[in-house]
Design an enzyme around this catalytic site. Structure first.
Site, PDB file in Angstrom:
ATOM      1  N   HIS A  78       0.824  -1.217   0.000  1.00  0.00           N
ATOM      2  CA  HIS A  78       0.000   0.000   0.000  1.00  0.00           C
ATOM      3  C   HIS A  78       0.855   1.263   0.000  1.00  0.00           C
ATOM      4  CE1 HIS A  78       0.855  -1.050   4.175  1.00  0.00           C
ATOM      5  NE2 HIS A  78       0.744   0.246   4.463  1.00  0.00           N
ATOM      6  N   HIS A  84      27.724  -4.057 -10.909  1.00  0.00           N
ATOM      7  CA  HIS A  84      28.574  -4.870 -10.042  1.00  0.00           C
ATOM      8  C   HIS A  84      27.872  -6.081  -9.453  1.00  0.00           C
ATOM      9  CE1 HIS A  84      31.591  -1.393  -9.119  1.00  0.00           C
ATOM     10  NE2 HIS A  84      31.402  -1.579 -10.422  1.00  0.00           N
ATOM     11  N   ARG A 142      35.420  -9.588 -12.678  1.00  0.00           N
ATOM     12  CA  ARG A 142      35.677  -9.900 -11.273  1.00  0.00           C
ATOM     13  C   ARG A 142      34.401 -10.029 -10.449  1.00  0.00           C
ATOM     14  NH1 ARG A 142      36.104  -4.384 -11.651  1.00  0.00           N
ATOM     15  NH2 ARG A 142      35.427  -3.147  -9.864  1.00  0.00           N
TER      16      ARG A 142
END
Length: 150
Positions: free
Chosen positions: A16, A105, A139
């Site tokens: 809500h 990332h 990475r």
């Protein structure tokens, strides 16, 4: 560039407290030709975010919809609920830069916004950033792989 996948509608949900902002986001996306799958809430009457977050998360996790967008008052409750699903990486974002980093990332697949703490104009900038930022990989991939509990 967009993370939207052809043939898949973004999933969207709120409670809500997030209903008004959700309506604004849906209207904005529709104006850009992007149709969403709305999991509720469908009004501003008090309700429980988990009732909408779980079905939304399940649809993203199953590959039926992508990505997800969710909101509640603080964003915390709905994010916690979404993140109970192993395949969900819901990121609570209150600035466009946080949305960029969540995608780049963390490969976030659900954007969460704190409806009571951001203005609609900022929310739309956050949505645009989230939808336009690809995952960088590299990475970050090994970190993402360590998120699910075995």
């Amino acid at each position: 560039m967009t993370i939207l996948k052809e043939g898949l509608k973004p999933a969207i949900c709120s409670d809500h407290a997030g209903y008004e902002l959700k309506s604004i986001v849906v209207g904005y996306l529709e104006s850009k030709g992007i149709e969403c799958r709305d999991f509720g809430a469908y009004g501003s009457e008090s309700c429980d975010y988990a009732d909408f977050a779980h079905p939304c998360a399940a649809a993203v996790e199953a590959g039926e919809n992508y990505p997800g967008i969710a909101m509640c008052g603080s964003g915390n409750g709905i994010a916690m609920t979404l993140n109970k699903h192993q395949g969900i990486r819901a990121a609570l974002c209150w600035t466009p830069e946080l949305a960029r980093l969540a995608r780049a990332h963390n490969d976030a697949n659900v954007l969460v916004m704190p409806a009571r703490f951001i203005e609609p104009e900022i929310a739309l900038e956050i949505v645009d950033m989230f939808l336009s930022t690809p995952f960088e990989g590299g990475r970050h991939e090994r970190r993402i792989a360590k998120i699910p509990v075995s």
